[in-house]
Design a protein around this motif. Structure first.
Motif, PDB file in Angstrom:
ATOM      1  N   PRO A   2       0.822  -1.210   0.000  1.00 41.02           N
ATOM      2  CA  PRO A   2       0.000   0.000   0.000  1.00 41.02           C
ATOM      3  C   PRO A   2       0.864   1.271   0.000  1.00 41.02           C
ATOM      4  O   PRO A   2       1.800   1.323   0.777  1.00 41.02           O
ATOM      5  CB  PRO A   2      -0.788  -0.086   1.301  1.00 41.02           C
ATOM      6  CG  PRO A   2      -0.650  -1.495   1.768  1.00 41.02           C
ATOM      7  CD  PRO A   2       0.590  -2.035   1.152  1.00 41.02           C
ATOM      8  N   PRO A   3       0.541   2.253  -0.807  1.00 39.67           N
ATOM      9  CA  PRO A   3      -0.394   2.261  -1.927  1.00 39.67           C
ATOM     10  C   PRO A   3       0.310   1.924  -3.253  1.00 39.67           C
ATOM     11  O   PRO A   3      -0.238   2.160  -4.313  1.00 39.67           O
ATOM     12  CB  PRO A   3      -0.884   3.715  -1.941  1.00 39.67           C
ATOM     13  CG  PRO A   3       0.331   4.496  -1.540  1.00 39.67           C
ATOM     14  CD  PRO A   3       1.073   3.608  -0.548  1.00 39.67           C
ATOM     15  N   ARG A   4       1.512   1.366  -3.179  1.00 41.26           N
ATOM     16  CA  ARG A   4       2.344   1.148  -4.366  1.00 41.26           C
ATOM     17  C   ARG A   4       2.245  -0.293  -4.877  1.00 41.26           C
ATOM     18  O   ARG A   4       3.229  -1.013  -4.893  1.00 41.26           O
ATOM     19  CB  ARG A   4       3.786   1.506  -4.032  1.00 41.26           C
ATOM     20  CG  ARG A   4       3.921   2.957  -3.576  1.00 41.26           C
ATOM     21  CD  ARG A   4       5.319   3.320  -3.337  1.00 41.26           C
ATOM     22  NE  ARG A   4       6.032   3.172  -4.615  1.00 41.26           N
ATOM     23  CZ  ARG A   4       7.253   3.564  -4.834  1.00 41.26           C
ATOM     24  NH1 ARG A   4       7.935   4.122  -3.869  1.00 41.26           N
ATOM     25  NH2 ARG A   4       7.825   3.395  -6.005  1.00 41.26           N
ATOM     26  N   TYR A   5       1.050  -0.678  -5.266  1.00 43.23           N
ATOM     27  CA  TYR A   5       0.843  -2.002  -5.851  1.00 43.23           C
ATOM     28  C   TYR A   5       1.230  -1.963  -7.321  1.00 43.23           C
ATOM     29  O   TYR A   5       1.092  -0.930  -7.976  1.00 43.23           O
ATOM     30  CB  TYR A   5      -0.632  -2.411  -5.753  1.00 43.23           C
ATOM     31  CG  TYR A   5      -1.175  -2.434  -4.352  1.00 43.23           C
ATOM     32  CD1 TYR A   5      -0.805  -3.437  -3.464  1.00 43.23           C
ATOM     33  CD2 TYR A   5      -2.068  -1.467  -3.917  1.00 43.23           C
ATOM     34  CE1 TYR A   5      -1.320  -3.467  -2.172  1.00 43.23           C
ATOM     35  CE2 TYR A   5      -2.588  -1.485  -2.637  1.00 43.23           C
ATOM     36  CZ  TYR A   5      -2.208  -2.485  -1.768  1.00 43.23           C
ATOM     37  OH  TYR A   5      -2.713  -2.507  -0.499  1.00 43.23           O
TER      38      TYR A   5
ATOM     39  N   THR B 213      -1.686  -6.419  -9.757  1.00 44.62           N
ATOM     40  CA  THR B 213      -2.129  -6.677  -8.384  1.00 44.62           C
ATOM     41  C   THR B 213      -3.239  -5.714  -7.981  1.00 44.62           C
ATOM     42  O   THR B 213      -4.232  -6.130  -7.374  1.00 44.62           O
ATOM     43  CB  THR B 213      -0.946  -6.581  -7.408  1.00 44.62           C
ATOM     44  OG1 THR B 213      -0.003  -7.592  -7.755  1.00 44.62           O
ATOM     45  CG2 THR B 213      -1.385  -6.752  -5.973  1.00 44.62           C
ATOM     46  N   LYS B 214      -3.092  -4.449  -8.316  1.00 43.08           N
ATOM     47  CA  LYS B 214      -4.132  -3.457  -7.989  1.00 43.08           C
ATOM     48  C   LYS B 214      -5.463  -3.880  -8.604  1.00 43.08           C
ATOM     49  O   LYS B 214      -6.511  -3.838  -7.954  1.00 43.08           O
ATOM     50  CB  LYS B 214      -3.709  -2.076  -8.496  1.00 43.08           C
ATOM     51  CG  LYS B 214      -4.715  -0.984  -8.229  1.00 43.08           C
ATOM     52  CD  LYS B 214      -4.752  -0.585  -6.779  1.00 43.08           C
ATOM     53  CE  LYS B 214      -5.646   0.615  -6.590  1.00 43.08           C
ATOM     54  NZ  LYS B 214      -5.384   1.362  -5.416  1.00 43.08           N
ATOM     55  N   LYS B 215      -5.421  -4.338  -9.859  1.00 39.26           N
ATOM     56  CA  LYS B 215      -6.629  -4.802 -10.535  1.00 39.26           C
ATOM     57  C   LYS B 215      -7.249  -5.979  -9.774  1.00 39.26           C
ATOM     58  O   LYS B 215      -8.453  -6.010  -9.528  1.00 39.26           O
ATOM     59  CB  LYS B 215      -6.287  -5.210 -11.973  1.00 39.26           C
ATOM     60  CG  LYS B 215      -7.478  -5.665 -12.788  1.00 39.26           C
ATOM     61  CD  LYS B 215      -7.066  -6.049 -14.194  1.00 39.26           C
ATOM     62  CE  LYS B 215      -6.779  -7.537 -14.170  1.00 39.26           C
ATOM     63  NZ  LYS B 215      -6.512  -8.131 -15.459  1.00 39.26           N
TER      64      LYS B 215
ATOM     65  N   LEU C  39      -8.893  -4.956  -6.494  1.00 38.69           N
ATOM     66  CA  LEU C  39     -10.191  -4.310  -6.707  1.00 38.69           C
ATOM     67  C   LEU C  39     -11.263  -5.319  -7.093  1.00 38.69           C
ATOM     68  O   LEU C  39     -12.414  -5.191  -6.691  1.00 38.69           O
ATOM     69  CB  LEU C  39     -10.067  -3.213  -7.769  1.00 38.69           C
ATOM     70  CG  LEU C  39      -9.228  -2.003  -7.343  1.00 38.69           C
ATOM     71  CD1 LEU C  39      -9.006  -1.057  -8.518  1.00 38.69           C
ATOM     72  CD2 LEU C  39      -9.841  -1.277  -6.155  1.00 38.69           C
TER      73      LEU C  39
ATOM     74  N   ASP D 208      -4.000  -1.082   4.670  1.00 38.83           N
ATOM     75  CA  ASP D 208      -4.364  -0.190   3.588  1.00 38.83           C
ATOM     76  C   ASP D 208      -5.764   0.338   3.889  1.00 38.83           C
ATOM     77  O   ASP D 208      -6.760  -0.366   3.714  1.00 38.83           O
ATOM     78  CB  ASP D 208      -4.341  -0.947   2.251  1.00 38.83           C
ATOM     79  CG  ASP D 208      -4.609  -0.056   1.057  1.00 38.83           C
ATOM     80  OD1 ASP D 208      -5.321   0.972   1.210  1.00 38.83           O
ATOM     81  OD2 ASP D 208      -4.130  -0.394  -0.044  1.00 38.83           O
TER      82      ASP D 208
ATOM     83  N   LEU E  88      -8.249   0.442   0.758  1.00 40.48           N
ATOM     84  CA  LEU E  88      -8.847  -0.834   0.348  1.00 40.48           C
ATOM     85  C   LEU E  88      -9.418  -1.634   1.517  1.00 40.48           C
ATOM     86  O   LEU E  88      -9.987  -2.699   1.314  1.00 40.48           O
ATOM     87  CB  LEU E  88      -7.810  -1.685  -0.393  1.00 40.48           C
ATOM     88  CG  LEU E  88      -7.283  -1.126  -1.705  1.00 40.48           C
ATOM     89  CD1 LEU E  88      -6.249  -2.064  -2.313  1.00 40.48           C
ATOM     90  CD2 LEU E  88      -8.412  -0.864  -2.685  1.00 40.48           C
TER      91      LEU E  88
ATOM     92  N   HIS F  81      -2.070  -5.842   4.654  1.00 40.95           N
ATOM     93  CA  HIS F  81      -1.018  -6.344   3.760  1.00 40.95           C
ATOM     94  C   HIS F  81       0.088  -6.954   4.611  1.00 40.95           C
ATOM     95  O   HIS F  81       0.518  -6.361   5.594  1.00 40.95           O
ATOM     96  CB  HIS F  81      -0.439  -5.206   2.921  1.00 40.95           C
ATOM     97  CG  HIS F  81       0.847  -5.561   2.251  1.00 40.95           C
ATOM     98  ND1 HIS F  81       0.923  -6.489   1.232  1.00 40.95           N
ATOM     99  CD2 HIS F  81       2.105  -5.149   2.481  1.00 40.95           C
ATOM    100  CE1 HIS F  81       2.188  -6.603   0.854  1.00 40.95           C
ATOM    101  NE2 HIS F  81       2.916  -5.803   1.594  1.00 40.95           N
TER     102      HIS F  81
END
Length: 166
Positions: free
Chosen positions: A89-92, A96-98, A101, A121, A124, A128
């Protein structure tokens, strides 16, 4: 209540004390870069515990034929997503971010960086964890693993265990 032993980036080396540290666990989760299928098999057979895991970027076809790139599952009432390369977090990373979500897990586990991290996080609403690296290859100075408990919806009793210098 489920006790989890979390390990990553063994790169073919299994410290003999890992099994002692995980002796009261119910499951072992490996966040990739096993190194060899022999290590994965040794971890399962010597611990007598189920091993969930994902393959990492150094893992060959022997590991990839058994372990997927990503796992999404429930442990008790907690939705878990495990990927080897994920960021934090927040540097996915974008993939991975997709996935975060899409699946909206309460717990996201990654390896790869060899950097121990346990952080929440807020955006989200997801915890983590990266257990760092348990193997001897890489730039990390201290080998680490994590033990924690999932009890219903709660994740608690998180312990970072140092295995010694690389």
């Amino acid at each position: 209540m489920t006790r989890i032993g979390l390990i990553s980036d063994t790169h073919g080396y299994l410290d003999e004390t890992v099994l002692e540290h995980f002796s009261k666990c119910n499951e072992i989760w490996h966040a990739g870069d096993f190194g060899t299928i022999d290590l994965a098999n040794q971890l399962a057979s010597q611990s007598g515990l189920p091993v969930r895991g994902v393959y990492g970027n150094i893992d060959g076809q022997d590991i990839r034929s058994v372990y997927p790139e990503q796992l999404v599952f429930f442990c008790e009432e907690v939705k878990v997503l495990i990927r080897h390369i994920g960021g934090y977090p927040p540097r996915y990373n974008p993939e991975t971010k997709k996935e975060l979500l899409i699946h909206q897990p309460q717990l996201f586990i990654a390896g790869h960086s060899h950097i121990l991290k346990v952080m929440y996080d807020d955006q989200l609403q997801c915890l983590h964890m990266n257990p760092g690296a348990a193997g001897k290859q890489g730039w990390h100075k201290v080998r680490t693993i994590i033990r924690f408990v999932i009890d219903g919806k709660e994740m608690k009793n998180c312990e970072v265990i140092e295995l010694g210098k690389r």
